[in-house]
Structures are given as structure tokens and as C-alpha cells.
Design an enzyme around this catalytic site. Structure first.
Site, PDB file in Angstrom:
ATOM      1  N   TYR A 103       3.813  -5.330  -5.197  1.00 13.86           N
ATOM      2  CA  TYR A 103       3.768  -4.104  -4.392  1.00 13.86           C
ATOM      3  C   TYR A 103       4.531  -3.001  -5.125  1.00 13.86           C
ATOM      4  CZ  TYR A 103       4.935  -0.625  -0.882  1.00 13.86           C
ATOM      5  OH  TYR A 103       5.073   0.561  -0.221  1.00 13.86           O
ATOM      6  N   GLU A 190       0.730   3.993  -2.171  1.00 13.07           N
ATOM      7  CA  GLU A 190       1.045   2.582  -2.395  1.00 13.07           C
ATOM      8  C   GLU A 190      -0.020   1.956  -3.273  1.00 13.07           C
ATOM      9  OE1 GLU A 190       1.033   0.405   1.283  1.00 13.07           O
ATOM     10  OE2 GLU A 190       3.007   1.109   1.884  1.00 13.07           O
TER      11      GLU A 190
END
Ligand code: GDP
Ligand code: MN
Length: 381
Positions: A103, A190
Site C-alpha cells: 500500500y 492511493e
């Protein structure tokens, strides 16, 4: 403005990020065609403005074009968290078992007055879940708003997070993602999962991208991506009138002249034991026609059971406000009780205008607490 995955990926590509190939399809036949063209396993992915599509069944691995067609049929038209899937992204699949899912994300962080870069070796999961389950695994770094993310900082973060693979390329992806955030005025970018395969090369499999609405004037090329059907109809109408309007969950419609007084009004409604149905700022110096439109807008909201109007008349004239409300009443638009406090410029004129009308629906109070309480009582009846 939230962007779809395929749009966010397109932007990341423009900044040089290595992104998984993919094309958008609107029908199962188109899904099959794209799968055939790629000549390999694909993933069919619902394009809706929510996260966690995978868990909801909106992301399906498809080894053959027939399977892709079948999954396209399943996903198109599917309901995910209240949104209907109208299009899917068909991407070349990677072998997820032969690699790692990480991530990385950039968020505007008011506490540090800049962006915070977040990195975590536990990708795939939503960051909100990660923050609860494994907060210690998330590495956070304040990004200097002038210098941006420097490559050496990115390498350090990748190491701290425990990323494995080509470190320079991983750092480079973070630097490019952060440039995209800065240049496109993103509230959030993201990459999750950021996939690192056996070759060690990072690849963006999914992205969340949210551009600040207040910066849209600088990104006119992105305006076409705004999907009105995904927004609340009253918010669209409000933006046509130029109002600052936010739909909330309560039953008291709130309007006032200025962001500060409207914020206070929301608090006062809460204190009076009810919940505001909206935030609506009519701005300074509003004339009767603007007030009329504001009342019309709030009245359309079926959640609204009563309306609280809080005006402190400086450049806004109280009599203009009264005229707007009265006109709405005369036109039959106003059917819900209005409890208002209008103080200041031309207050006496406003009072006499309202006295002439003499309707139970519109009542004026000497201060905002009483007006809010009266509105809350009406709404909670
Ligand atoms: P989200 O659930 O809305 O965040 O959608 P994602 O695009 O992140 O996909 C959810 C999950 O699907 C990922 O965490 C992966 O495990 C899986 N996935 C996504 N792309 C691929 C792919 O190319 N191949 C395989 N095998 N799985 C994938
Ligand atoms: Mn994801």
C-alpha cells in the site's frame, strides 16, 4: 471529486507510473472482446466510487474470454454499496500469488499542514482497516510542500515499510505518485495494491484518486469526468445556484448568510435536540430572489420537516430575506414551518412584512436559540 479507478490510472500513467494495462467496457460483449485482444487472463472490475469492491464481488479474475464475458454479465448492473455498476475495467491479470501486495498513499493532512505519505507492506486491505488492525505497520512521512517527496526519502520509507523488490523503482513510483497528488490538487491518491512480482518491478493494480473540488477550475480537462448521477440531485441544483450546500442526515433544513453562522446554526440545532438536514450558505448580500431559491431548494428535500433560517443582517438586508421567504410561501413552494431569526439591517421592515402575511408557517424569534428550538420542536413532532 472522486475518480474511477480507470481515470486515476490514466492520470498516474501521465506521471510515468507503471500501471497495469486495461480498457473500459459497458457490455459483456465488449468485455469478451477486450479479453480476446489481450489474449491472456484478465480481471473484470466494477467502476463505482467506493472502495472494497473486491470483497463485494465486484472484482473477478477471468482466465478465458468466455469466463470474462460471464463475469461481465455478473458485475454489470450489480449493486455495490448502493451504487449501480454501469461500466467495468478489464485489465491484464497478474499472478498475485507470485508477488507481493503493498500500500502507498498520499493524503492531505491538516495536522502537519501538508501531505502525509503512507506506506505499508500489508497491501490489498483498505487503509482504514489497516489503521485499526496493524497501525504499527503503517509508515508515515510528512512531505515537504515546497520540495515535494525527494527520492532518498522515498527509498528510506520503502525500507522502513519493509518493501521488497527493486528499491529504486519502488521509490520512483512513490515520487511520481506524490507529484501527481501535488500537481492535480488531490485530496487523496492511493495505490493499493501496489504489486511487486518476481522481477521486483512495481506495478499499480488499483488506485483511489480524489481531486479537491475547490481546485477544479485549475483542472478543466478533468471536469468532463464529473458524473452528475453519482452526486446528490440537490447538491447539483445548489451548485447551479452557486450555493455552498452540503446534504446532511437530519430533518431540520438550515440556511444562513455566511459559512460561520451556518456552522453555528448546525450546532444550535443539535443543541436543541434535532439534527440538521443540510448546510446551506446563501452568501453575503443575498437579495430576495436568492433567498427564494434557497428556500425552494431546502423545501424539496423530503427529509426536511422544518426550516431554521439564521440571518445576521449586515450587507444582507433582513427585509430582502423576508420577501424571499414570503414569495416562496405565496407560490406554494414553502409548505414546511420556517422558524427564523433575522437580526440587523432592516429588521423592523422584515417584521412588518411578516406581520402582514400572518402565517403560522413563518415565525420570527428574537434570538437564534429560540428559533432553533422552535424549528427542532416542529421537526420532531
Ligand atoms: P478494491 O477491492 O476496490 O480495492 O479493488 P482492487 O482493485 O484493489 O482489487 C481487490 C483485490 O483483487 C486485490 O487486492 C487483489 O487481491 C485482487 N486483484 C486485483 N487485480 C488482480 C490481478 O491482476 N490478478 C489477481 N490474481 N488478483 C487481482
Ligand atoms: Mn484496492
Amino acid at each position: 471529486m472522486k475518480l474511477h479507478e480507470y481515470q486515476g490510472k490514466e492520470l498516474l500513467r501521465r506521471f510515468g507510473v507503471n500501471v497495469q494495462d486495461g480498457k473500459v467496457a459497458y457490455t459483456p460483449d465488449e468485455v469478451r472482446q477486450i479479453a480476446q485482444e489481450y489474449g491472456q487472463a484478465v480481471v473484470v472490475k466494477a467502476q463505482v466510487h467506493v472502495g472494497g469492491r473486491g470483497k463485494a464481488g465486484g472484482v473477478k479474475f477471468s482466465p478465458t474470454p468466455d469466463k470474462a464475458y460471464e463475469n461481465g454479465q455478473k458485475i454489470l448492473g450489480m449493486d455495490i454499496k448502493g451504487l449501480t455498476v454501469k461500466k467495468v475495467l478489464v485489465t491484464k491479470a497478474v499472478d498475485i500469488d507470485k508477488g507481493k501486495e503493498y500500500y502507498v498513499g498520499m493524503i492531505v493532512d491538516r495536522n502537519v499542514q501538508s501531505y502525509t505519505l503512507m506506506a505499508c507492506a500489508e497491501g490489498g486491505m483498505e487503509i482504514e482497516e489497516l489503521a485499526v488492525e496493524k497501525p504499527e505497520a503503517i509508515i508515515k512521512h510528512r512531505v515537504d510542500p515546497v520540495a515535494g517527496l525527494r527520492p532518498y526519502e522515498a527509498r528510506e520509507i520503502a525500507l522502513k515499510a519493509g518493501f521488497e523488490g527493486n528499491l529504486n523503482k519502488l521509490a520512483d513510483m512513490m515520487v511520481k505518485m506524490s507529484k501527481a497528488a501535488f500537481e492535480l490538487d488531490a485530496n487523496l491518491v492511493e495505490i493499493n495494491p501496489l504489486f511487486v512480482g518476481e522481477d521486483g518491478i512495481p506495478l499499480a493494480l488499483d488506485t483511489k484518486f480524489d481531486v479537491d473540488d475547490n481546485a477544479m477550475y485549475r483542472h478543466k480537462d478533468l471536469a468532463d469526468w464529473r458524473e452528475l448521477e453519482a452526486e446528490h440531485p440537490l447538491e447539483i441544483e445548489a451548485s447551479n445556484y452557486g450555493f455552498a450546500y452540503v446534504k446532511l442526515e437530519g430533518n431540520v433544513g438550515v440556511l444562513g448568510n455566511g459559512a460561520g453562522i451556518v456552522m453555528t446554526s448546525l450546532d444550535v440545532v443539535n443543541r436543541a435536540g434535532a439534527k440538521p438536514a443540510n448546510f446551506l450558505d446563501i452568501g453575503g448580500g443575498a437579495r430576495a430572489d436568492i433567498v427564494y431559491n434557497a428556500v425552494k431548494l431546502v423545501s424539496k428535500d423530503t427529509d426536511v420537516k422544518a426550516i431554521f433560517i439564521n440571518i445576521f443582517g449586515g450587507i444582507t438586508r433582513a427585509d430582502e430575506v423576508a420577501k424571499g421567504v414570503i414569495q416562496a410561501l405565496k407560490d406554494g413552494i414553502l409548505t414546511k414551518p420556517v422558524r427564523m431569526r433575522i437580526a440587523g439591517t432592516a429588521e423592523e421592515e422584515a417584521k412588518s412584512l411578516l406581520a402582514e402575511v400572518n402565517s403560522d408557517l413563518i415565525q420570527m424569534y428574537p434570538d437564534m436559540f429560540q428559533a432553533a428550538e422552535a424549528a427542532a420542536q416542529e421537526a420532531n413532532k
